[in-house]
Scaffold this motif. Structure first.
Motif, PDB file in Angstrom:
ATOM      1  N   LYS A 307       0.830  -1.205   0.000  1.00 19.10           N
ATOM      2  CA  LYS A 307       0.000   0.000   0.000  1.00 19.10           C
ATOM      3  C   LYS A 307       0.864   1.253   0.000  1.00 19.10           C
ATOM      4  CE  LYS A 307      -3.839   2.190   2.421  1.00 19.10           C
ATOM      5  NZ  LYS A 307      -4.764   2.110   3.580  1.00 19.10           N
ATOM      6  N   MET A 308       1.967   1.243   0.809  1.00 17.75           N
ATOM      7  CA  MET A 308       2.856   2.403   0.872  1.00 17.75           C
ATOM      8  C   MET A 308       3.544   2.630  -0.467  1.00 17.75           C
ATOM      9  SD  MET A 308       5.934   3.257   3.538  1.00 17.75           S
ATOM     10  CE  MET A 308       7.129   2.233   2.719  1.00 17.75           C
ATOM     11  N   GLN A 309       3.934   1.540  -1.142  1.00 14.54           N
ATOM     12  CA  GLN A 309       4.608   1.670  -2.427  1.00 14.54           C
ATOM     13  C   GLN A 309       3.672   2.199  -3.494  1.00 14.54           C
ATOM     14  OE1 GLN A 309       6.256  -1.977  -3.969  1.00 14.54           O
ATOM     15  NE2 GLN A 309       7.934  -0.889  -4.938  1.00 14.54           N
ATOM     16  N   GLU A 310       2.407   1.806  -3.419  1.00 16.54           N
ATOM     17  CA  GLU A 310       1.431   2.286  -4.405  1.00 16.54           C
ATOM     18  C   GLU A 310       1.137   3.762  -4.219  1.00 16.54           C
ATOM     19  OE1 GLU A 310      -1.871  -0.241  -3.815  1.00 16.54           O
ATOM     20  OE2 GLU A 310      -1.065  -1.915  -5.009  1.00 16.54           O
ATOM     21  N   ASN A 311       1.142   4.230  -2.954  1.00 13.38           N
ATOM     22  CA  ASN A 311       0.786   5.617  -2.665  1.00 13.38           C
ATOM     23  C   ASN A 311       1.974   6.566  -2.738  1.00 13.38           C
ATOM     24  OD1 ASN A 311      -1.834   4.778  -2.203  1.00 13.38           O
ATOM     25  ND2 ASN A 311      -1.519   4.511   0.007  1.00 13.38           N
ATOM     26  N   THR A 312       3.210   6.046  -2.720  1.00 20.88           N
ATOM     27  CA  THR A 312       4.402   6.886  -2.719  1.00 20.88           C
ATOM     28  C   THR A 312       5.056   6.889  -4.094  1.00 20.88           C
ATOM     29  OG1 THR A 312       4.794   6.331  -0.398  1.00 20.88           O
ATOM     30  CG2 THR A 312       6.617   7.318  -1.621  1.00 20.88           C
ATOM     31  N   PRO A 313       5.034   8.016  -4.800  1.00 21.38           N
ATOM     32  CA  PRO A 313       5.688   8.061  -6.119  1.00 21.38           C
ATOM     33  C   PRO A 313       7.196   7.989  -5.978  1.00 21.38           C
ATOM     34  CG  PRO A 313       4.918  10.240  -5.466  1.00 21.38           C
ATOM     35  CD  PRO A 313       4.410   9.290  -4.431  1.00 21.38           C
ATOM     36  N   LEU A 314       7.850   7.335  -6.922  1.00 24.20           N
ATOM     37  CA  LEU A 314       9.302   7.217  -6.933  1.00 24.20           C
ATOM     38  C   LEU A 314       9.859   8.082  -8.053  1.00 24.20           C
ATOM     39  CD1 LEU A 314       9.592   3.355  -6.434  1.00 24.20           C
ATOM     40  CD2 LEU A 314       9.782   5.139  -4.695  1.00 24.20           C
ATOM     41  N   TYR A 315      10.974   8.758  -7.792  1.00 20.74           N
ATOM     42  CA  TYR A 315      11.556   9.664  -8.763  1.00 20.74           C
ATOM     43  C   TYR A 315      13.024   9.327  -8.981  1.00 20.74           C
ATOM     44  CZ  TYR A 315       7.402  12.486  -7.748  1.00 20.74           C
ATOM     45  OH  TYR A 315       6.116  12.916  -7.588  1.00 20.74           O
ATOM     46  N   PHE A 316      13.563   9.847 -10.081  1.00 21.68           N
ATOM     47  CA  PHE A 316      14.992   9.715 -10.336  1.00 21.68           C
ATOM     48  C   PHE A 316      15.457  10.914 -11.167  1.00 21.68           C
ATOM     49  CE2 PHE A 316      12.937   7.970 -14.013  1.00 21.68           C
ATOM     50  CZ  PHE A 316      13.791   8.184 -15.088  1.00 21.68           C
ATOM     51  N   LEU A 317      16.755  11.214 -11.086  1.00 25.75           N
ATOM     52  CA  LEU A 317      17.347  12.298 -11.864  1.00 25.75           C
ATOM     53  C   LEU A 317      18.003  11.717 -13.100  1.00 25.75           C
ATOM     54  CD1 LEU A 317      18.964  14.448  -9.031  1.00 25.75           C
ATOM     55  CD2 LEU A 317      17.124  15.171 -10.538  1.00 25.75           C
ATOM     56  N   GLU A 318      17.546  12.160 -14.267  1.00 23.38           N
ATOM     57  CA  GLU A 318      18.103  11.662 -15.528  1.00 23.38           C
ATOM     58  C   GLU A 318      18.926  12.750 -16.204  1.00 23.38           C
ATOM     59  OE1 GLU A 318      16.669   9.784 -19.833  1.00 23.38           O
ATOM     60  OE2 GLU A 318      15.363   9.694 -18.085  1.00 23.38           O
ATOM     61  N   LEU A 319      20.114  12.371 -16.679  1.00 25.67           N
ATOM     62  CA  LEU A 319      20.973  13.314 -17.382  1.00 25.67           C
ATOM     63  C   LEU A 319      20.414  13.579 -18.776  1.00 25.67           C
ATOM     64  CD1 LEU A 319      23.675  14.906 -17.398  1.00 25.67           C
ATOM     65  CD2 LEU A 319      24.746  12.854 -18.346  1.00 25.67           C
TER      66      LEU A 319
END
Length: 381
Positions: A307-319
């Motif tokens: 549930k936490m993974q579904e509600n928490t967006p994940l981000y990354f920095l792309e060059l």
């Protein structure tokens, strides 16, 4: 717009340690654009931008002036300093030890002096004479090492970073600590990042060199890496642990979730904060016994993690861009929006960069306009 040199201002005998723009109005209410500079020669000079001449020079300091280290974030202080210089007022003693400044609401200023963050309030003098009354309001001693960077997030929040990698978010009205992050380099805090095998972490690799913000996140240059700290979630949501081969010296947020960084290795890079594709949550192991098949899987832990993974967006920095041109450390840059980007380096070069696609489109448009004016352009239907 063109990179053409307008004036060359000679007056300092040692390196310039701070600069700030300043506008003043004379009796005729004509606005004059000025530049105030401080130098290691213990002088402060005010220059007229239009003529290039010196307006005022003061040399009453006992050490190098660094009070305008972050001038674009503290116009109140730069205005105050210009007022003190022009009117020959004595400088308060605490100006000597300040390494960074940020303007706060209600005519207050936060000043970094070593490990301490000192809050000052500025007000007009009560004796009827022209002048300023500067009072120390509070001292914040939450940092364990010298404060290296200050940034104003919005009218209610500001943030500070130290040499040992501490990031503290403060309330700008009552100066209380709202949140903190002290483990940028710790892999256990950011399990989605590939860990690096190192015997020890040197202070140079963990120092918060620079901070910038977009009111939603604080972007921190820590050692060689860039970290994105979300103010609402109160945690790091994305990072690039090795954004450059050497320390990141300066970063700035751009529109469209982009970021520019420059480094000691001479590189200038453009990054974009993007959201990761959500993946199905994996079962969470219950410990040592679960590895060998003993016991049963904790279904509640699995459901909570999913549930936490579904509600928490994940981000990354792309060059998304790499500006190659400098051969030595790039100390900082200035971003001018559509006009481009100016970088300055230890290789004695200032380079003006333009958006290639936009400039190509503008050149094509200009070419078609000239052809149309000369009658050389024939449109065939």
């Amino acid at each position: 717009q063109t990179g053409e040199k307008l004036h060359e201002l000679h007056g300092h005998t040692h390196k310039i340690t701070a600069m700030a723009p300043f506008s003043s109005s004379d009796v005729a209410e004509e606005k004059t654009n000025l530049i105030i500079t401080a130098s290691a020669d213990r002088t402060v000079i005010i220059w007229d931008c239009t003529s290039g001449r010196q307006v005022q020079k003061v040399s009453c300091f006992h050490s190098t002036v660094k009070v305008l280290r972050n001038p674009y974030e503290c116009l109140l202080i730069s205005s105050l300093l210009c007022f003190l210089v022009i009117n020959q007022y004595p400088f308060p003693p605490f100006f000597k030890g300040i390494s960074a400044l940020v303007e706060l609401p209600k005519n207050c200023v936060a000043a970094a002096v070593g490990k301490e963050l000192i809050i000052f309030r500025l007000s007009a003098s009560n004796n009827g004479s022209e002048g300023w009354s500067i009072l120390e309001v509070k001292r914040l001693v939450d940092h364990q090492d010298n404060i290296s960077s200050l940034v104003s997030v919005n009218d209610l929040t500001f943030a500070t970073g130290s040499h040992i990698g501490e990031l503290i978010v403060w309330d700008a009205l009552d100066w209380t600590k709202q949140a903190s992050e002290c483990n940028f380099w710790d892999s256990s805090v950011h399990p989605d990042v590939q860990p690096e095998i190192k015997l020890s972490q040197s202070p140079h690799e963990t120092s918060v060199q620079h901070l910038t913000s977009d009111e939603e996140c604080v972007f921190a240059a820590v050692g060689k890496g860039i970290y994105v700290y979300n103010l609402q979630m109160k945690r790091v949501i994305a990072c690039q642990r090795t954004a450059h081969d050497s320390s990141v010296l300066h970063i700035e947020k751009l529109p469209n979730r982009q970021l520019i960084s420059c480094s000691e290795d001479g590189s200038v890079r453009i990054w974009e904060l993007r959201e990761k594709q959500q993946l199905p949550a994996e079962p969470v192991p219950t410990g040592f016994f679960n590895m060998w098949g003993f016991g049963r899987t904790n279904k509640q832990a699995n459901q909570a993690a999913k549930k936490m993974q579904e509600n928490t967006p994940l981000y990354f920095l792309e060059l998304v861009g790499d500006l190659i041109g400098h051969s030595s450390a790039v100390q900082m840059f200035l971003y001018f929006g559509e006009l481009g980007l100016a970088t300055c380096s230890a290789d004695h070069l200032i380079i003006l960069w333009k958006d290639g696609e936009r400039e190509s489109s503008l050149r094509s448009l200009t070419l078609f306009e000239k052809l149309a004016q000369n009658g050389d352009l024939q449109l065939k239907l």
